[in-house]
Each structure stands twice: as structure tokens, then as C-alpha cells.
Design a protein around this motif. Sequence first.
Motif, PDB file in Angstrom:
ATOM      1  N   LEU A  17       0.809  -1.222   0.000  1.00 39.28           N
ATOM      2  CA  LEU A  17       0.000   0.000   0.000  1.00 39.28           C
ATOM      3  C   LEU A  17       0.841   1.270   0.000  1.00 39.28           C
ATOM      4  N   ALA A  18       2.174   1.110  -0.008  1.00 39.82           N
ATOM      5  CA  ALA A  18       3.058   2.256   0.199  1.00 39.82           C
ATOM      6  C   ALA A  18       2.901   3.327  -0.873  1.00 39.82           C
ATOM      7  N   SER A  19       2.902   2.955  -2.141  1.00 37.28           N
ATOM      8  CA  SER A  19       2.856   3.960  -3.205  1.00 37.28           C
ATOM      9  C   SER A  19       1.534   4.725  -3.177  1.00 37.28           C
ATOM     10  N   ARG A  20       0.448   4.002  -2.946  1.00 36.04           N
ATOM     11  CA  ARG A  20      -0.862   4.648  -2.879  1.00 36.04           C
ATOM     12  C   ARG A  20      -0.933   5.601  -1.681  1.00 36.04           C
ATOM     13  N   LEU A  21      -0.398   5.150  -0.546  1.00 32.02           N
ATOM     14  CA  LEU A  21      -0.429   5.989   0.648  1.00 32.02           C
ATOM     15  C   LEU A  21       0.415   7.240   0.458  1.00 32.02           C
ATOM     16  N   GLU A  22       1.589   7.088  -0.123  1.00 28.31           N
ATOM     17  CA  GLU A  22       2.457   8.249  -0.347  1.00 28.31           C
ATOM     18  C   GLU A  22       1.778   9.278  -1.251  1.00 28.31           C
ATOM     19  N   ALA A  23       1.096   8.784  -2.279  1.00 30.65           N
ATOM     20  CA  ALA A  23       0.418   9.701  -3.200  1.00 30.65           C
ATOM     21  C   ALA A  23      -0.726  10.436  -2.493  1.00 30.65           C
ATOM     22  N   ASP A  24      -1.522   9.694  -1.723  1.00 28.95           N
ATOM     23  CA  ASP A  24      -2.637  10.315  -1.002  1.00 28.95           C
ATOM     24  C   ASP A  24      -2.128  11.295   0.052  1.00 28.95           C
TER      25      ASP A  24
END
Length: 431
Positions: A17-24
Amino acid sequence: MTTLIDAGLVADHNATLASRLEADYEALGGMLARRGQDIEALTALAQRFAVAVPSWGVGTGGTRFARFPGRGEPRNVFEKLDDCAVINELTRATPAVSPHFPWDRPTDAKELRQKADDLGLAFDAVNSNTFQDQQNQEHTYKYGSLTANSSATRAQAVKHNIECIELGRELGSKALTVWVGDGANFPGQHNLRGALERYLDSMREIYAALPDDWNVFIEHKLFEPAFYATTIADWGTSFACATALGPKAKCLVDLGHHAPNTNIEMIVARLAQFGKLGGFHFNDSKYGDDDLDSGSINPFQLFLVFNELADAALREGPAFKPAYMLDQSHNVTDPVESLMNSAVEVQRAYVQAALVDRAQLAELQESNDVLLSAQALKQAFRTDVSPILAMARVRSGGAADPVACYRASGYRDRVASARPAKAGASSSGIV
């Protein structure tokens, strides 16, 4: 420290979930920056938030009509601590447990405290139980406990509360919560003033037994099991009793213990103003005293409560430290999942309240700009702070998505195998 969820599993879960979380997180940070707010400061604030979980909450609850046991529910206080530790491992927001006696009475308090230490947990306020008779109890509480007409019954109830204090001291607690179901089901059943006088006489004995650094929290409840006249039914009675007892007596606000549409946030403001706000039992309610998951019915009310708490914190400074605890009945869900979700929802309201521009709000209130004053609160409430909460969990070693990670861990299946159902074996207690 003993962990019950594999750290590698949590790391792998967070990595997916890291990339999605960083973007959000970056997108939210940009929006907040345009409002003059620092997302990193808010994330640090979220990391410092803590709410206690109730030991009895990890067991399956029930209603007046039935109880349907859950798979792998804890059978004793040690297994309850295991479930509580899982909640904290994944949310990183529940480092303390509130035990209930005699449901959780250990044969060796040192052993129980060591178990908690090993799991990275501490003990919050201890809770007494004089609302139900225990095995081999000499005097019944059917007609009251601290308010009973029988002096022997009152003495028995007082003794139990003092024993709870002594046990709490051994566990490292600093507070006792007293809730009694005492009251009347029929007009004329008892003298309304006399019952409160007996309550205060009993509570004075309990108060005298408190250590110097302890508090006693008085919990009010509108109804049930006393359906006509509950002795401590409202915040006014609670406040009057706490005032009569002394500075170590404070009022505890359970969000479910009020009539529908009660302005609970105003109760919070009043108790904070007069220095008698001791803490909270967080849950939610649709009709009355439903003990539903926090934020599941009226999240705006939860936000408004924290808005008043944020205002009080600014006024009172570091000395303002009300106790936060969840208190719910999980009848149809996995209690661990519900408690994790509720901890996140309470933390969400806490962070949202920090988004309110209080200087701007004060100016709007001074100029009697009613509409924009209301919108100032709505803007904070409508802001989705989920990326902040998830990032706070990840940075503290928890899971980006606690429920998904919990399900992937197979914890419920493991404990269901290790804790086979057995009639009468559950020690979950009555919620």
C-alpha cells in the motif's frame, strides 16, 4: 516485547500500500498547506493519540434476549490481553487496557502485570461491578448496591470497590470507574432523595480509600436496568456528586448513556469549564444506550465532542488530560476488528478537530457570522484525514490498513483452534 502478529507480515502489507499511501499523503499535504496547516505536525499529533480498550470488549457481547458466542473468544483475562495487544500492534493507538472486576480478577496480580508488560500494554482505569450478583455473594444487589436500603449490602458494595482500588494499585492503574445500575422500576419503589443520600455516603467511604494520585470517575446512565428512575441518571447528578466528594472525583461521559439527540458536546464543555471532566467511554447510539461501534452512526457528534476538547485543551493547558476509553458491545462482528475500527474513528475525530482554525472561528463568532462559523467546523469535519492516520500507524510500526492486515494474519483462525468453545467458559463479561 512479545508480538502476536508477525512483523514481516505487517511490513509486507504496508509495502503493498506504500505507493498509494504516499500519493494520497502528498495530495492531502498540499491541500492542507494551502490552508496554512502542516501535515507533518498533524501526523505527529496522530501518533501521540491513545485510547484505552476495555478488556470485556474483546469478548462477544449480547442483548437482554440472547448472546451468540464468537469464534475463539477469550476465556480468561490473559487471553483478553492477547487480543488487546493485537489491536495495539496494528493500530498503535491503544496502549492501555481497562479491566473489570471481578470478571478479570487474577490469582496473581504480579503475573498479570508482567503479562501486560511483555505485550507492551499498561492498565487504564479499573472498573467495579455491583450491578450483578457474583457466585457465593452474601447479599444481593437486586434492589441496589451503593444505594441499597440494607446497610450490609451497601457495606459489601463499598468493600468490593475498595478491593478494586487495591488490585488496581498492584496493576499500575490510577483511577477507579464506578457505575451502578441502582434505581427504581416503579414510582414509590424507593425515596428518590434518600437513595442519592445513601449513594453519597457509600461513595465517601470509597473516596477515602483512594491513593493521593488516583481519581474516581462517576459514570451516569439515563436508564437500564432501572427503567423508571436511575439514581445517577444524568450529568447534573454526576457533577453534583463529584463536587460533593472532592477534587479526586470526576465525571465520566459515555456517549451512549443519553437520550436521543442530547447535546453531548455541550455537556463536555460544561464539565470541562468547571474542572470535573474525568474522561470518556466512546461508542455510538441510534435509539438509546446501544453501545454501537464508535463513529458508526453519528461521526459528526464525535467530531463536535473533540472540538470542545480541543478548545478546552487550549484554555486549560497541559493539565487537561481526560481519560479516553472505548466501551462497546460487539454482537455480530469480530470484536478485534470493531475495536480497531473504533480506535481509528476516535483518532480521526481527534485529528479533524485539530484542523479547525480557532483564531478564525473566534473572529467569526465575535462578528456573529453564524453561517461561516458553522462552515468552519464543517470544513474540518469534511476533510478526509485517512492518509494522516495511516501514515501515523506505519511510522509507529502499525498497519496501513489494520483490518485487512488482521484478516491476512489468520489470527482469528489460530485462536479459534486454541480456544475451543466450551459452555460457561467465556469470561468476556456482560457489556
